[in-house]
Design a protein around this motif. Structure first.
Motif, mmCIF file in Angstrom:
data_model
loop_
_atom_site.group_PDB
_atom_site.id
_atom_site.type_symbol
_atom_site.label_atom_id
_atom_site.label_comp_id
_atom_site.label_asym_id
_atom_site.label_seq_id
_atom_site.Cartn_x
_atom_site.Cartn_y
_atom_site.Cartn_z
ATOM 1 N N ARG A 59 0.866 -1.191 0.000
ATOM 2 C CA ARG A 59 0.000 0.000 0.000
ATOM 3 C C ARG A 59 0.896 1.233 0.000
ATOM 4 N N HIS A 62 1.681 6.907 -0.327
ATOM 5 C CA HIS A 62 0.591 7.890 -0.292
ATOM 6 C C HIS A 62 0.940 9.118 0.543
ATOM 7 N N LYS A 140 -10.193 13.312 -0.035
ATOM 8 C CA LYS A 140 -9.963 12.613 -1.295
ATOM 9 C C LYS A 140 -9.340 13.509 -2.355
ATOM 10 N N GLU A 143 -5.455 13.855 -2.051
ATOM 11 C CA GLU A 143 -4.565 12.697 -1.989
ATOM 12 C C GLU A 143 -3.560 12.714 -3.136
ATOM 13 N N SER A 167 -2.942 -2.357 -5.618
ATOM 14 C CA SER A 167 -4.189 -1.855 -6.199
ATOM 15 C C SER A 167 -3.919 -1.263 -7.580
ATOM 16 N N ASP A 168 -4.945 -1.265 -8.414
ATOM 17 C CA ASP A 168 -4.826 -0.648 -9.743
ATOM 18 C C ASP A 168 -4.399 0.809 -9.604
ATOM 19 N N LYS A 169 -4.978 1.501 -8.639
ATOM 20 C CA LYS A 169 -4.667 2.917 -8.410
ATOM 21 C C LYS A 169 -3.189 3.121 -8.075
ATOM 22 N N ASP A 170 -2.634 2.270 -7.214
ATOM 23 C CA ASP A 170 -1.240 2.416 -6.804
ATOM 24 C C ASP A 170 -0.258 2.028 -7.914
ATOM 25 N N GLN A 171 -0.689 1.224 -8.862
ATOM 26 C CA GLN A 171 0.193 0.807 -9.957
ATOM 27 C C GLN A 171 0.423 1.911 -10.985
ATOM 28 N N LEU A 173 0.543 5.351 -10.118
ATOM 29 C CA LEU A 173 0.940 6.596 -9.468
ATOM 30 C C LEU A 173 2.121 7.208 -10.221
#
Length: 182
Positions: A59, A62, A140, A143, A167-171, A173
């Motif tokens: 994770r 962030h 949100k 972020e 996560s798809d989101k973290d891949q 960034l």
């Protein structure tokens, strides 16, 4: 409690005093007065968060921008993780540096992550319960993040890329060089 500065300006490792006996153990996980006396910082935590993750979950990295930046006090209550803090404060003497350590239910160590730093963790045990205090509320729209395997940061994660669960989101960034420094 003992406190130790890390290589990141304003980032600390905290070691609670643990009292063990035949029944188990007890320790004070946080005391505002003790923390402020040892760190020299005034922090008002307003939110507690907890996550559960399986082995290989990564994770991060962030952070929150602007008036929603957050300082965090992080710990593991079950399992073991590799914890990473990256300084993204442009005016900081440790800008662009990272600090990495292992937090576990066994060592009871905690990390204070100052505002203006990105944070992430990788689960090393079969599962982990991760708990953290924040000094500001999540927003949100504020972020941000940095790609976990950014070549400029070159963070040596302890589990191979092929075993990571991200996560798809973290891949997707951005890279460190492409974020706006805080």
């Amino acid at each position: 409690m003992k406190i130790k500065a890390t290589n990141i300006e304003g980032c600390f490792e905290l070691y609670p005093t643990v009292f063990n006996d035949e029944r188990g153990y007890f320790f004070e996980s946080y005391n505002k007065v003790t923390f402020e006396n040892l760190s020299g910082l005034k922090v008002d935590f307003v939110q507690d968060n907890q996550s559960f993750s399986k082995r290989g979950v990564l994770r991060g990295l962030h952070f929150q921008r602007g008036i929603y930046q957050q300082a965090k006090l992080v710990r593991v209550i079950k399992g073991e993780i590799e914890d990473v803090v990256v300084d993204i404060r442009k005016d900081s003497p440790t800008f662009g540096q990272y600090f990495k350590t292992v937090l576990s239910a066994e060592n009871n160590k905690q990390i204070f992550v100052p505002k203006g730093c990105a944070h992430g963790f990788l689960v090393l045990s079969e599962e982990a319960f991760f708990n953290y205090k924040c000094d500001n509320y999540y927003n949100k729209e504020s972020e941000g993040g940095i790609l976990y395997n950014d070549v400029d940061l070159n963070i040596p994660w302890s589990i191979s890329d092929s075993e990571l669960i991200i996560s798809d989101k973290d891949q997707v960034l951005p890279r460190f060089k492409d974020i706006s420094a805080l």
